[in-house]
Scaffold this active site. Structure first.
Site, PDB file in Angstrom:
ATOM      1  N   CYS A 168       0.839  -1.202   0.000  1.00 20.40           N
ATOM      2  CA  CYS A 168       0.000   0.000   0.000  1.00 20.40           C
ATOM      3  C   CYS A 168       0.882   1.264   0.000  1.00 20.40           C
ATOM      4  O   CYS A 168       1.618   1.488  -0.961  1.00 20.40           O
ATOM      5  CB  CYS A 168      -0.989  -0.020   1.157  1.00 20.40           C
ATOM      6  SG  CYS A 168      -2.345   1.175   0.939  1.00 20.40           S
ATOM      7  N   HIS A 172      -3.740  -4.695  -0.726  1.00 19.43           N
ATOM      8  CA  HIS A 172      -3.376  -5.380   0.514  1.00 19.43           C
ATOM      9  C   HIS A 172      -3.492  -6.889   0.299  1.00 19.43           C
ATOM     10  O   HIS A 172      -4.595  -7.443   0.361  1.00 19.43           O
ATOM     11  CB  HIS A 172      -4.324  -4.959   1.643  1.00 19.43           C
ATOM     12  CG  HIS A 172      -4.094  -3.580   2.142  1.00 19.43           C
ATOM     13  ND1 HIS A 172      -3.232  -3.301   3.176  1.00 19.43           N
ATOM     14  CD2 HIS A 172      -4.614  -2.395   1.736  1.00 19.43           C
ATOM     15  CE1 HIS A 172      -3.230  -1.992   3.400  1.00 19.43           C
ATOM     16  NE2 HIS A 172      -4.051  -1.419   2.531  1.00 19.43           N
ATOM     17  N   GLU A 213      -2.726  -9.188   2.343  1.00 20.98           N
ATOM     18  CA  GLU A 213      -3.182  -9.822   3.592  1.00 20.98           C
ATOM     19  C   GLU A 213      -4.688  -9.705   3.773  1.00 20.98           C
ATOM     20  O   GLU A 213      -5.266 -10.377   4.645  1.00 20.98           O
ATOM     21  CB  GLU A 213      -2.445  -9.206   4.788  1.00 20.98           C
ATOM     22  CG  GLU A 213      -2.916  -7.839   5.229  1.00 20.98           C
ATOM     23  CD  GLU A 213      -2.389  -6.675   4.399  1.00 20.98           C
ATOM     24  OE1 GLU A 213      -2.579  -5.519   4.825  1.00 20.98           O
ATOM     25  OE2 GLU A 213      -1.770  -6.912   3.327  1.00 20.98           O
TER      26      GLU A 213
END
Length: 226
Positions: free
Chosen positions: A93, A202, A204
């Protein structure tokens, strides 16, 4: 597509340090990297940052604030040392954005690390932030996106790099691989440049696709692919 199963070969897990410099909630990144097969440390200590097999630089918030926080823990020097030594780094990011020359967020120009040419600018879309799932256009031969080239990833951002103008200094150098997405205009979704990789989205938070991408990166540390 199902999530990748954990490594069962018995080989040592690659060590990964998630840079702890005050940028938001990084626990989800730590957990995702652990599930991807890494031995993870959350730290800003020089020994942990410099000696890990891989370093992850997360980033949440304003570009200028992230740069200030990175400088506060001497991260710019440590990231530079890793890249110069061919040691893998993954930005996420704003951790991607700070690798470029500069940002003009909120009309204020802030210098970045200058690893790649380009300026972080407001996305010219009718709705910002760009929040949610989006497709990406992946170059052939991508290591990060192997097996998930056609998947969607989760983005949360209002600014992005919309132009790429990279001149390879030496003819024998392999040019970076750039992955694009679009929200109002095309913007850079990821870059793979030798030991230095980064994603605007992102991983994750990107479900099975993000899990596979992180596993690809962690496995490249084990293989010494860089």
């Amino acid at each position: 597509m199902s999530a990748e199963s954990p490594d069962t070969t018995g080989s040592p897990k690659p060590t990964v340090t998630v840079l702890d410099y005050g940028s938001g909630n990084v626990r989800s990144a730590v957990r995702a990297l652990e599930r991807a097969g890494a031995q993870v440390t959350l730290s800003a200590k020089p020994d942990d940052v410099l000696n890990a097999d891989g370093l992850v630089v997360p980033g949440v918030g304003a570009f200028g604030s992230v740069m200030a926080e990175l400088k506060g823990v001497d991260a710019l020097r440590m990231i530079g040392r890793r890249v110069a030594g061919g040691r893998p780094v993954l930005g996420i990011c704003v951790g991607l954005q700070v690798l470029f020359d500069a940002s003009v967020e909120h009309g204020v120009r802030e210098n970045g690390m200058g690893e790649w040419p380009g300026t972080v600018e407001l996305l010219p879309a009718t709705v910002v932030p760009h929040m949610g799932w989006n497709t990406v256009t992946v170059p052939e031969g991508s290591m990060l996106f192997e097996g998930v080239e056609a998947e969607r990833f989760y983005f949360v951002h209002s600014y992005g790099v919309q132009k790429w103008d990279f001149d390879v200094a030496q003819p024998k150098m392999k040019p970076p691989m750039v992955t694009w997405s679009e929200h109002g205009a095309p913007f850079i979704a990821a870059v793979e440049n030798g030991p230095l990789c980064a994603t605007q989205f992102h991983p994750e938070k990107s479900g099975d696709a993000g899990a596979r991408l992180l596993r690809n990166w962690v496995q490249s540390l084990r293989k010494g692919a860089r």
